[in-house]
Design a protein around this motif. Structure first.
Motif, mmCIF file in Angstrom:
data_model
loop_
_atom_site.group_PDB
_atom_site.id
_atom_site.type_symbol
_atom_site.label_atom_id
_atom_site.label_comp_id
_atom_site.label_asym_id
_atom_site.label_seq_id
_atom_site.Cartn_x
_atom_site.Cartn_y
_atom_site.Cartn_z
ATOM 1 N N VAL A 408 -45.827 26.717 7.205
ATOM 2 C CA VAL A 408 -46.438 26.996 8.510
ATOM 3 C C VAL A 408 -45.919 26.000 9.547
ATOM 4 O O VAL A 408 -45.661 26.354 10.703
ATOM 5 C CB VAL A 408 -47.971 26.955 8.405
ATOM 6 C CG1 VAL A 408 -48.611 26.978 9.788
ATOM 7 C CG2 VAL A 408 -48.479 28.125 7.579
ATOM 8 N N ASN A 409 -45.750 24.732 9.129
ATOM 9 C CA ASN A 409 -45.207 23.732 10.050
ATOM 10 C C ASN A 409 -43.778 24.076 10.473
ATOM 11 O O ASN A 409 -43.388 23.879 11.628
ATOM 12 C CB ASN A 409 -45.224 22.348 9.396
ATOM 13 C CG ASN A 409 -46.628 21.775 9.310
ATOM 14 O OD1 ASN A 409 -47.533 22.223 10.011
ATOM 15 N ND2 ASN A 409 -46.826 20.808 8.427
ATOM 16 N N ILE A 410 -42.993 24.592 9.525
ATOM 17 C CA ILE A 410 -41.621 24.990 9.848
ATOM 18 C C ILE A 410 -41.632 26.133 10.860
ATOM 19 O O ILE A 410 -40.870 26.128 11.841
ATOM 20 C CB ILE A 410 -40.874 25.392 8.567
ATOM 21 C CG1 ILE A 410 -40.627 24.171 7.686
ATOM 22 C CG2 ILE A 410 -39.537 26.050 8.908
ATOM 23 C CD1 ILE A 410 -40.067 24.499 6.323
ATOM 24 N N LEU A 411 -42.487 27.132 10.633
ATOM 25 C CA LEU A 411 -42.582 28.256 11.576
ATOM 26 C C LEU A 411 -43.038 27.774 12.953
ATOM 27 O O LEU A 411 -42.532 28.240 13.987
ATOM 28 C CB LEU A 411 -43.546 29.310 11.034
ATOM 29 C CG LEU A 411 -43.135 30.018 9.738
ATOM 30 C CD1 LEU A 411 -44.236 30.982 9.298
ATOM 31 C CD2 LEU A 411 -41.827 30.769 9.912
ATOM 32 N N ALA A 412 -43.993 26.823 12.963
ATOM 33 C CA ALA A 412 -44.452 26.275 14.244
ATOM 34 C C ALA A 412 -43.326 25.534 14.954
ATOM 35 O O ALA A 412 -43.182 25.607 16.182
ATOM 36 C CB ALA A 412 -45.641 25.344 14.012
ATOM 37 N N THR A 413 -42.494 24.832 14.185
ATOM 38 C CA THR A 413 -41.354 24.128 14.778
ATOM 39 C C THR A 413 -40.376 25.114 15.403
ATOM 40 O O THR A 413 -39.868 24.897 16.513
ATOM 41 C CB THR A 413 -40.644 23.297 13.700
ATOM 42 O OG1 THR A 413 -41.560 22.322 13.177
ATOM 43 C CG2 THR A 413 -39.431 22.584 14.274
ATOM 44 N N ILE A 414 -40.094 26.209 14.693
ATOM 45 C CA ILE A 414 -39.176 27.228 15.224
ATOM 46 C C ILE A 414 -39.699 27.785 16.542
ATOM 47 O O ILE A 414 -38.957 27.940 17.519
ATOM 48 C CB ILE A 414 -38.987 28.358 14.198
ATOM 49 C CG1 ILE A 414 -38.261 27.838 12.950
ATOM 50 C CG2 ILE A 414 -38.213 29.520 14.802
ATOM 51 C CD1 ILE A 414 -38.210 28.839 11.815
ATOM 52 N N ALA A 520 -31.634 17.114 16.597
ATOM 53 C CA ALA A 520 -31.753 15.661 16.432
ATOM 54 C C ALA A 520 -33.202 15.192 16.419
ATOM 55 O O ALA A 520 -33.465 14.036 16.084
ATOM 56 C CB ALA A 520 -30.989 14.961 17.556
ATOM 57 N N LYS A 521 -34.150 16.058 16.747
ATOM 58 C CA LYS A 521 -35.559 15.660 16.782
ATOM 59 C C LYS A 521 -36.124 15.582 15.365
ATOM 60 O O LYS A 521 -35.732 16.350 14.484
ATOM 61 C CB LYS A 521 -36.366 16.660 17.618
ATOM 62 C CG LYS A 521 -35.996 16.630 19.100
ATOM 63 C CD LYS A 521 -36.808 17.615 19.904
ATOM 64 C CE LYS A 521 -36.431 17.560 21.387
ATOM 65 N NZ LYS A 521 -37.183 18.539 22.195
ATOM 66 N N PRO A 522 -37.071 14.664 15.138
ATOM 67 C CA PRO A 522 -37.612 14.498 13.782
ATOM 68 C C PRO A 522 -38.348 15.719 13.267
ATOM 69 O O PRO A 522 -38.418 15.939 12.060
ATOM 70 C CB PRO A 522 -38.563 13.302 13.934
ATOM 71 C CG PRO A 522 -38.858 13.208 15.408
ATOM 72 C CD PRO A 522 -37.638 13.696 16.097
ATOM 73 N N GLU A 523 -38.903 16.534 14.164
ATOM 74 C CA GLU A 523 -39.614 17.728 13.712
ATOM 75 C C GLU A 523 -38.713 18.687 12.939
ATOM 76 O O GLU A 523 -39.181 19.437 12.079
ATOM 77 C CB GLU A 523 -40.223 18.478 14.914
ATOM 78 C CG GLU A 523 -41.289 17.692 15.659
ATOM 79 C CD GLU A 523 -40.699 16.981 16.861
ATOM 80 O OE1 GLU A 523 -39.610 16.380 16.721
ATOM 81 O OE2 GLU A 523 -41.336 17.016 17.934
ATOM 82 N N CYS A 524 -37.417 18.682 13.271
ATOM 83 C CA CYS A 524 -36.483 19.593 12.605
ATOM 84 C C CYS A 524 -35.940 19.029 11.303
ATOM 85 O O CYS A 524 -35.298 19.766 10.538
ATOM 86 C CB CYS A 524 -35.306 19.924 13.527
ATOM 87 S SG CYS A 524 -35.740 21.009 14.879
ATOM 88 N N GLY A 525 -36.171 17.742 11.049
ATOM 89 C CA GLY A 525 -35.630 17.166 9.836
ATOM 90 C C GLY A 525 -34.113 17.246 9.795
ATOM 91 O O GLY A 525 -33.521 17.393 8.730
ATOM 92 N N ARG A 526 -33.467 17.218 10.993
ATOM 93 C CA ARG A 526 -32.004 17.295 11.145
ATOM 94 C C ARG A 526 -31.443 18.589 10.547
ATOM 95 O O ARG A 526 -30.305 18.634 10.061
ATOM 96 C CB ARG A 526 -31.319 16.073 10.518
ATOM 97 C CG ARG A 526 -31.732 14.752 11.148
ATOM 98 C CD ARG A 526 -30.896 13.598 10.628
ATOM 99 N NE ARG A 526 -29.525 13.714 11.079
ATOM 100 C CZ ARG A 526 -29.078 13.328 12.277
ATOM 101 N NH1 ARG A 526 -29.931 12.822 13.168
ATOM 102 N NH2 ARG A 526 -27.816 13.454 12.609
ATOM 103 N N GLN A 527 -32.236 19.631 10.585
ATOM 104 C CA GLN A 527 -31.776 20.941 10.125
ATOM 105 C C GLN A 527 -31.450 21.822 11.323
ATOM 106 O O GLN A 527 -32.106 21.739 12.362
ATOM 107 C CB GLN A 527 -32.850 21.621 9.268
ATOM 108 C CG GLN A 527 -33.175 20.875 7.988
ATOM 109 C CD GLN A 527 -34.244 21.593 7.189
ATOM 110 O OE1 GLN A 527 -33.965 22.502 6.423
ATOM 111 N NE2 GLN A 527 -35.478 21.184 7.376
ATOM 112 N N SER A 528 -30.449 22.676 11.152
ATOM 113 C CA SER A 528 -30.061 23.590 12.232
ATOM 114 C C SER A 528 -31.045 24.755 12.314
ATOM 115 O O SER A 528 -31.852 24.979 11.406
ATOM 116 C CB SER A 528 -28.646 24.120 11.990
ATOM 117 O OG SER A 528 -28.625 24.943 10.833
#
Length: 854
Positions: A408-414, A520-528
């Motif tokens: 859910v956190n990943i979806l919220a980040t997207i 580059a933001k920490p919320e993305c965990g450096r993922q594209s």
């Protein structure tokens, strides 16, 4: 840089100063006159003054101007010289002068005497819109900058500034000395100063002086406007104008990419340490200390400044992105805890164990920080209680909840970091992506987020109030229908979403910068973004595995055992539904590919219920559906058969590549046949003269007799037996028959005059080529040389020769022309001679051979 101050006009008029002061005075004067007029109207009616247009010199010779003035019903006269000015002065008229050149002496004389002067485009524009002539306190040549408010900064030469301001006024624009919220465009000669910074913060377009000059060059274009995006974007001040950048701490690939982007955005780059550099871009996660002491003039900034400037399409302020040397007392403390130089090895091991345990508790399986965007989640309840004795079922349930919370956190980040900013209105520099591109990329992500937020909340309630008898399977059964609705649209089009991201990242630098900043933001965990978007594709299979594991650790007497089985079954149904929809989507794409590949393919081939079953490459063995030896491709659909031949290469014709997204069609449509027209499928026996051949016995609805279509399969990938069984099965399904085997009939090649002998020989190919050439030559001569009357006489001649009568001289001439046409082929062609006897013999043989089949 010095800002522009109040302007002192060179002509004795104040028109080049801040026009806001003059405009306000005009407004006050007009309001005062209106008030006086309204109060005195009762006492005495004001005299009416009519507007009259005076066409000066060249303007009087333009017929379109006189026609336009007649359309808006304005009286006009012509004036050849300035000496006539006094004679045209009358209290009954307010004169408006139309001048074609705002640089000649006549214009200067009229300007000095405060006459109203306009250009021809103003009159033509009013006539086009059916509006009266506008009132302007200054000479107005055109309206291409009407309603635009401009401010200037960074200009040192007064003459250049006066020239630019004059042109803006001639095009209907307004000038402001001080920058405020009403300014629509800032014209900048540098990338520094307070006005520049305010314009960047407000998102006001910052333009080069060339924008005004180029707009003035197009002053005579009727529908031109200087604020059109396509025109304006050519003259925007690029983000890195006047900047020389260097890059520190980046890989060779990243550095090359950033250097290319620098040149694209109007800047230059030099090696690190060059004194001419204005900015040093630092990869703050790698560089811990600068290799040299930077000068005071050098901006040392983080990479976010670089990508942020490109995204905003303007040079960002450096103060927010300054690089600072990392201060790491916590790191030193951690190193001391892990140090191997402590005297007591037991204490060292204990501290090491405690440090590692603390690190594992902080990470707690989540690749993301614990905070979630406020708008995308509700406040979490109390921390999960840990039973005194943790059961295996509880452990798996807790893992299920943790992974669901992470998902859910990943979806919220997207949604929060990517989708919402892209959809925001009023973005600096305009929208980064088009709405349809955003829809293609994110699809049903918000709907998936809503469903899984509810699942996570229910799991959280269950974990907080844990009891072994509580059902986890019911939670997933409760939302199974929602999962069926939300997942297929996203999963099926994930590849298209990924392709759209890759395409837009290559074509749109601002989108590339946007992705770099967020990655580059920490919320993305450096993922594209692509790596984040693949999570929904992977989520349901992982949930099914966890539920399976949970079922294994659930006692038989627990009622959740059977419920978990149902939940696992519902998830499998969702995944099956996804796969089925994906298959249908791919099938529809295959049909579109066929339509693009086959020239002249009927539009009714596209249907929601139709799917492509098989493609077979063959060679025609008869005269139907095309000439013997032609390469024919058969497309078997679930209810029809598309027959297409390979296109002939035509010398001397060229196809323009502009605008083409696909290669030219390689096949030519022959016939789209419903499978219900196929009466029998003939499996031709293998002989020395016949290999890999089959035939179709077809009865078209408009024909009285059967038609035999014979082919030889050229592809070795699909065995003939499998192909014929596949074809018969779909024919049987179409005509609602269960016995598909009865549609196949094994036949000898001699019975139907089918053979594959010499199909691949050089002589056979040459014969077919000559046959095609003879047809083309015959058609060319028939259309260009042989009229209908000559053909009619030729037929009459052939009839008279059969009856024993000799032809006339004219008939002999026609026959000689026809015979010479046929002789061009070199050999007698069956397509040109004995056609009636061929069809008669062919029809007789076919009817005799197929009587017992029907």
């Amino acid at each position: 840089m010095a800002e522009n101050s109040a302007l002192t006009p060179t002509t004795g008029s104040t028109s080049l100063a801040d026009s806001s002061i003059f405009d306000s005075k005009v407004t006050e004067t007009s309001k005062e006159n209106l008030f006086i007029g309204s109060t005195s109207y009762v006492e005495e009616e004001m005299p009416q003054i009519e507007t009259r247009v005076i066409l000066v010199q060249e303007a009087g010779k333009q017929e379109e101007l006189t026609k336009a003035l007649k359309e808006i019903k304005v009286p006009f006269v012509k004036m050849e010289s300035v000496e006539e000015l006094k004679s045209l002065d009358s209290p009954e008229f307010e004169n408006v002068f139309i001048v074609t050149d705002f640089q000649d002496s006549v214009f200067n004389e009229l300007y000095k005497t405060d006459c109203r002067v306009i250009g021809p485009p103003v009159v033509l524009n009013c006539a086009q819109k059916g509006e009266p002539l506008p009132f302007s306190c200054r000479p107005l040549y055109c309206t291409s900058m009407m309603n635009l408010v401009l401010c200037f900064t960074g200009f040192r030469k007064k003459e250049e500034l006066v020239r630019l301001v004059t042109l803006v006024h001639h095009m209907g624009g307004v000038i402001r000395k001080d920058f405020n919220s009403k300014v629509t465009h800032l014209v900048a000669n540098c990338t520094q100063g307070e006005k520049f910074r305010i314009a960047v913060s407000l998102g006001t377009p910052i333009m080069k002086p060339e924008w005004i000059y180029k707009a003035w060059e197009r002053r005579n274009e009727q529908d031109f406007c200087a604020s059109f995006d396509e025109f304006r974007n050519e003259f925007k001040v690029p983000p890195f104008q006047d900047c020389i950048l260097s890059f520190l701490g980046f890989s060779d690939e990243e550095k090359t990419n950033m250097e290319e982007m620098t040149e694209m955005q109007g800047g230059n780059y030099l090696p690190v340490g060059d004194e001419r550099c204005t900015h040093l871009i630092v990869e703050e996660n790698i560089v811990k200390e600068l290799p040299f002491e930077p000068s005071k003039k050098l901006y040392v900034v983080k990479q976010e400044w670089f990508w942020g400037s490109i995204q905003m399409d303007a040079r960002a302020g450096e103060t927010m992105y300054l690089y600072e040397k990392a201060n790491t007392p916590e790191l030193k403390k951690s190193v001391s805890l892990l140090s191997l130089n402590t005297p007591n090895s037991n204490r060292k091991r204990r501290r090491l164990k405690e440090t590692l345990a603390q690190l594992s508790r902080e990470t707690d399986m989540s690749p993301f920080p614990p905070q979630t965007p406020k708008s995308c989640t509700k406040s979490s309840k109390n921390s999960t209680p840990v039973p005194s004795k943790q059961s295996a079922r509880w452990q798996v349930a807790r893992e299920l909840y943790q992974t669901e919370s992470n998902y859910v956190n990943i979806l919220a980040t997207i949604i929060q970091l990517f989708q919402v900013p892209l959809e925001e209105e009023g973005q600096r520099g305009g929208p980064i992506l088009a709405p349809e591109e955003i829809k293609t990329i994110f699809g049903s992500i918000p709907d998936i987020f809503d469903v899984h937020t509810k699942i996570k909340d229910d799991l959280e309630d269950l974990i907080v109030n844990w009891d072994e008898s509580k059902s986890i399977g019911d939670i997933f059964l409760k939302y199974s229908k929602d999962l069926v609705k939300t997942y297929p649209p996203f999963v099926n089009f994930f590849e298209m979403s990924k392709e759209t991201i890759i395409k837009c990242e290559k074509q749109k630098p601002r989108f590339h910068a946007f992705l770099k900043i967020n990655q580059a933001k920490p919320e993305c965990g450096r993922q594209s973004l692509v790596e984040l978007l693949i999570r929904p594709v992977q989520r349901l299979p992982s949930v099914a595995l966890l539920l399976n594991d949970l079922k294994k650790h659930t006692a038989e007497e627990n009622p959740d055992k059977s419920t978990l089985e149902k939940a696992i079954g519902s998830l499998k149904e969702v995944m099956t539904h996804i796969n089925e929809d994906k298959r249908k989507t791919e099938a529809q794409k295959q049909i579109f590919d066929v339509v693009y590949e086959v020239d002249g393919c009927p539009a009714n081939l596209l249907s929601s219920h139709r799917s492509l079953v098989q493609r077979v490459e063959t060679v025609s063995l008869g005269e139907h559906p095309c000439d013997r030896g032609e390469q024919v491709t058969l497309f078997l659909f679930n209810d029809c058969l598309e027959i297409a031949r390979k296109r002939h290469k035509v010398i001397g014709t060229f196809r323009s590549p502009h605008g083409q997204t696909r290669p030219p069609a390689s096949l030519k449509h022959i016939h789209l046949m419903p499978l219900s027209q196929i009466k029998k499928v003939l499996d031709i026996r293998e002989t020395e003269d016949c290999h890999n051949a089959f035939a179709l016995l077809v009865r078209p609805p408009t024909e009285q007799a059967n038609v035999l279509l014979s082919f030889q399969m050229t592809s070795e990938e699909l065995p003939k037996e499998n192909w014929l069984k596949m074809l018969c099965r779909h024919v049987a399904n179409t005509i609602c028959k269960a016995d598909a085997e009865n549609l196949i009939y094994t036949a000898d090649p001699e019975s139907f005059e089918v053979n594959t002998k010499d199909m691949d020989s050089t002589l056979s190919r040459a014969s077919r080529a000559i046959k095609k050439t003879s047809k083309k030559v015959t058609r060319a001569f028939s259309f260009s040389k042989t009229p209908k009357r000559a053909l009619r006489r030729a037929l009459m001649t052939s009839q008279s020769s059969v009856e024993g009568r000799s032809p006339s001289s004219n008939d002999k001439h026609v026959m000689s022309r026809l015979s010479s046409t046929s002789s061009l082929a070199g050999i007698p062609s069956p397509s040109l001679v004995s056609l009636p006897s061929f069809f008669e013999r062919r029809s007789h043989t076919l009817s005799r051979s197929t009587t017992h089949l029907i």
